[in-house]
Design a protein around this motif. Structure first.
Motif, short mmCIF file in Angstrom:
data_model
loop_
_atom_site.label_atom_id
_atom_site.label_comp_id
_atom_site.label_asym_id
_atom_site.label_seq_id
_atom_site.Cartn_x
_atom_site.Cartn_y
_atom_site.Cartn_z
N GLY A 1 -0.66 5.96 4.39
CA GLY A 1 -0.15 6.26 5.73
C GLY A 1 -0.42 7.70 6.12
O GLY A 1 -0.87 8.00 7.23
N GLU A 2 -0.17 8.62 5.15
CA GLU A 2 -0.40 10.04 5.42
C GLU A 2 -1.88 10.32 5.67
O GLU A 2 -2.25 11.10 6.55
N LEU A 3 -2.74 9.68 4.88
CA LEU A 3 -4.19 9.88 5.04
C LEU A 3 -4.67 9.36 6.40
O LEU A 3 -5.48 10.00 7.09
N LEU A 4 -4.17 8.18 6.80
CA LEU A 4 -4.54 7.61 8.11
C LEU A 4 -4.07 8.52 9.24
O LEU A 4 -4.73 8.68 10.26
N LEU A 5 -2.89 9.13 9.03
CA LEU A 5 -2.31 10.05 10.02
C LEU A 5 -3.18 11.29 10.15
O LEU A 5 -3.48 11.75 11.25
N MET B 1 0.83 -1.18 0.00
CA MET B 1 0.00 0.00 0.00
C MET B 1 0.87 1.23 0.00
O MET B 1 1.91 1.28 0.65
N THR B 2 0.50 2.25 -0.73
CA THR B 2 1.36 3.42 -0.89
C THR B 2 1.51 4.18 0.40
O THR B 2 0.67 4.12 1.29
N ASP B 3 2.63 4.97 0.45
CA ASP B 3 2.86 5.79 1.64
C ASP B 3 1.77 6.83 1.82
O ASP B 3 1.55 7.32 2.92
N ARG B 4 1.06 7.17 0.69
CA ARG B 4 -0.01 8.16 0.79
C ARG B 4 -1.11 7.68 1.74
O ARG B 4 -1.70 8.48 2.46
N LEU C 1 3.23 4.96 12.46
CA LEU C 1 3.50 4.97 11.02
C LEU C 1 4.97 4.66 10.76
O LEU C 1 5.31 3.85 9.90
N LYS C 2 5.85 5.28 11.57
CA LYS C 2 7.30 5.06 11.40
C LYS C 2 7.65 3.59 11.64
O LYS C 2 8.39 2.97 10.87
N LYS C 3 7.08 3.02 12.73
CA LYS C 3 7.36 1.61 13.05
C LYS C 3 6.85 0.68 11.95
O LYS C 3 7.50 -0.30 11.60
N ALA C 4 5.67 1.00 11.38
CA ALA C 4 5.10 0.17 10.32
C ALA C 4 5.95 0.25 9.05
O ALA C 4 6.17 -0.75 8.38
#
Length: 565
Positions: free
Chosen positions: A6-10, A1-4, A20-23
């Protein structure tokens, strides 16, 4: 899944920046998509992630566990493409192909599938785990199944070698290299991983030959290969684990390492035992990716975890973990070592066998045949400027004596013992010949544990239990009236058993002043247990009852794995 993602979930505050960093770190280490790693680490549930993606892209979700997929539809997308993009075709209507995707924003995947199939692609959202499971299930064609491989054998292909006969190694090697035998053994090994087995038992009897998997602590029969394959299958496993195929009268131990994909390796610990009707093989699956080293997720209750943490963080002393084989002692010890593993600490372990490799820890494999046993390793460790020592098991007076001396001279010692509960461990040490004053001054804490099966999340339902059943378990009448119990109905996820996964039950006994005094006075296990419970210890049964009240497991499981207090 794209890093985007991660940003959206954040942005939605569904995860924290640290999570997010650990994942992302976990993704770099073990591969897989970001969403998969976030759910694996427990930072977000699969349900919440798919619901979020559905809202974000305005695409409906689909529950693949309840979905029947036509094999003709499956043929539209080859398995390698399905694996690459984590997609699975669901249905076809006119010129539109409906597919389930873990990442509906992956335009490349949609374009590729459109070009490959000639259909317009309509995506639905499903979790990574659900898609992985569906791919494994639907792309295993009947010919590739266990039964399919067995049909490839012709009755006249192989002769059964009588036990009293001399083994012709040339014939045996030829039989072992026979394609269906190789395919069958590979399937047994990989099918066990798919089903989440911890052990594989390959057992010969007088008139039958069977294969069983231990799944969530319970053995289940999966197949009965023809008797004529007995020697060929056992010999194939021996060759894979570099054992002597000509030696059929003595036990042998070995190891198989399989590379399943670029990022995944699986180790199998192999034990071959000559029985009355041939050799029985037991393989223990060691999956490092499933090794849970986060203590908060093992099943500890708040006070028990605090007591355990306090004990292992002391500068010296012994912490003992007890329980039968397969009760999760190694996982608990590895979790403790992982917690203590810092650049400032010198950690050495003596293990038989070394189950998992831990970075930063000096692990030593025992070799009894050349005199490298626990006692010899312990002596050597003490000359290696150690801070923390882990001994696989205290089996005899010599090992116990050196461990106690090490604990009393400024070292933290972690080890295991085979006893039924924490209080009876004291008597076991005394029986080995350790003086009571040495036990009371060296022991920080004793922990006993068992593994109970967890109720399947997908088919859990509430259950009415009679008050008497609960009071017989040790629940007080007022708590019994309020207590809610659950059970699993049985579904595709849990293979109809109602259970999926396991949780540990813990009995954590810190050495308080009152317990030290009882040990010095030669008190019985029952007296020590009473004092420990008075000091706040929860017995294994009490820990189990707590898990029942939380809806994690069932009364039947608690009765199966614990004794009444």
């Amino acid at each position: 899944m794209t890093d985007r993602i991660g940003e959206l979930l954040l942005r939605e505050k569904l995860i924290s920046p640290e999570q997010l960093k650990k994942a992302i770190d976990e993704q770099k280490k073990s591969g897989g998509r970001l969403g998969y790693n976030l759910t694996k680490l427990g930072y977000i549930t699969e349900k919440d992630l798919t619901a979020f993606l559905s809202r974000q892209y305005g695409i409906p979700t689909i529950d693949l566990a309840t979905q029947e997929i036509d094999r003709e539809i499956i043929k539209l997308i080859p398995e390698d493409v399905a694996q690459k993009y984590q997609v699975i075709p669901i249905s076809r209507t006119g010129s539109t192909l409906v597919v389930a995707m873990a990442d509906p924003s992956n335009i490349f995947a949609i374009d590729d599938i459109k070009f490959l199939t000639g259909y317009n692609v309509e995506p639905l959202v499903a979790s990574d785990a659900a898609i992985k499971s569906a791919i494994e299930k639907v792309y295993e064609t009947p010919e590739m199944g266990l039964e399919g491989v067995l049909t490839e054998f012709d009755e006249g292909e192989m002769e059964i070698i009588k036990d009293e006969e001399e083994v012709d190694i040339t014939d045996l090697k030829k039989a072992v290299e026979d394609a269906p035998v190789v395919k069958l053994v590979n399937l047994i090994l990989t099918d066990a991983i798919k089903k989440g087995a911890s052990d594989i038992h390959i057992e010969p009897y007088e008139k039958t030959f069977r294969v069983r998997y231990r799944i969530d602590g319970i053995l289940q029969e999966v197949m009965k290969p023809p008797m004529k394959l007995k020697n060929a299958i056992v010999s194939r496993i021996k060759i894979m684990s570099q054992l002597d195929i000509a030696e059929r009268r003595l036990p042998q131990d070995g190891r198989i390492k399989l590379k399943l994909s670029k990022s995944k390796e699986m180790d199998y610990r192999v034990s071959v035992l000559p029985t009355l009707f041939g050799e029985k093989v037991v393989l223990r699956l060691l999956d490092k990716s499933n090794l849970q080293l986060d203590m908060t997720k093992l099943g500890f209750e708040e006070k028990a975890l605090k007591d355990f943490m306090n004990a292992i963080h002391k500068p010296w002393g012994i912490v003992l973990v007890t329980g039968p084989t397969g009760s999760g002692k190694t996982t608990t010890l590895y979790s403790a070592l992982s917690e203590l593993n810092k650049i400032s600490e010198n950690i050495s372990t003596a293990e038989d066998p070394v189950e998992f490799n831990l970075m930063g820890i000096n692990q030593v494999q025992m070799h009894e045949d050349i005199g490298l046993n626990f006692a010899a390793s312990l002596r050597s460790f003490l000359r290696q400027d150690p801070d923390i020592i882990m001994v696989g098991e205290i089996r005899d007076y010599e090992t116990a004596e050196i461990a106690v001396k090490a604990a009393l001279t400024g070292h933290m010692v972690l080890s295991t013992l085979h006893t039924n509960d924490a209080p009876s461990t004291v008597n076991r040490l005394l029986n080995m010949g350790i003086e009571p004053f040495l036990v009371s001054s060296s022991c920080n804490l004793i922990l006993a544990q068992r593994l109970a099966r967890k109720i399947c999340k997908d088919c859990r339902e509430k259950l009415q239990i009679g008050e008497k059943v609960l009071t017989d378990l040790g629940v007080s009448p007022q708590d019994a009236r309020k207590m809610e119990c659950s059970k699993g109905k049985g579904c595709a996820t849990c293979n109809g058993t109602g259970y999926k996964g396991r949780i540990a039950l813990y009995e954590v006994m810190p050495f308080t002043e009152s317990i030290k005094e009882l040990v010095l006075n030669g008190a019985s296990s029952a007296e020590i247990k009473r004092a420990a419970v008075k000091d706040g210890m929860k017995s294994l049964r009490m820990s189990g009852v707590t898990k029942v009240s939380e809806g994690v497991t069932t009364i039947e499981e608690i009765l199966r794995v614990t004794m009444a207090d």
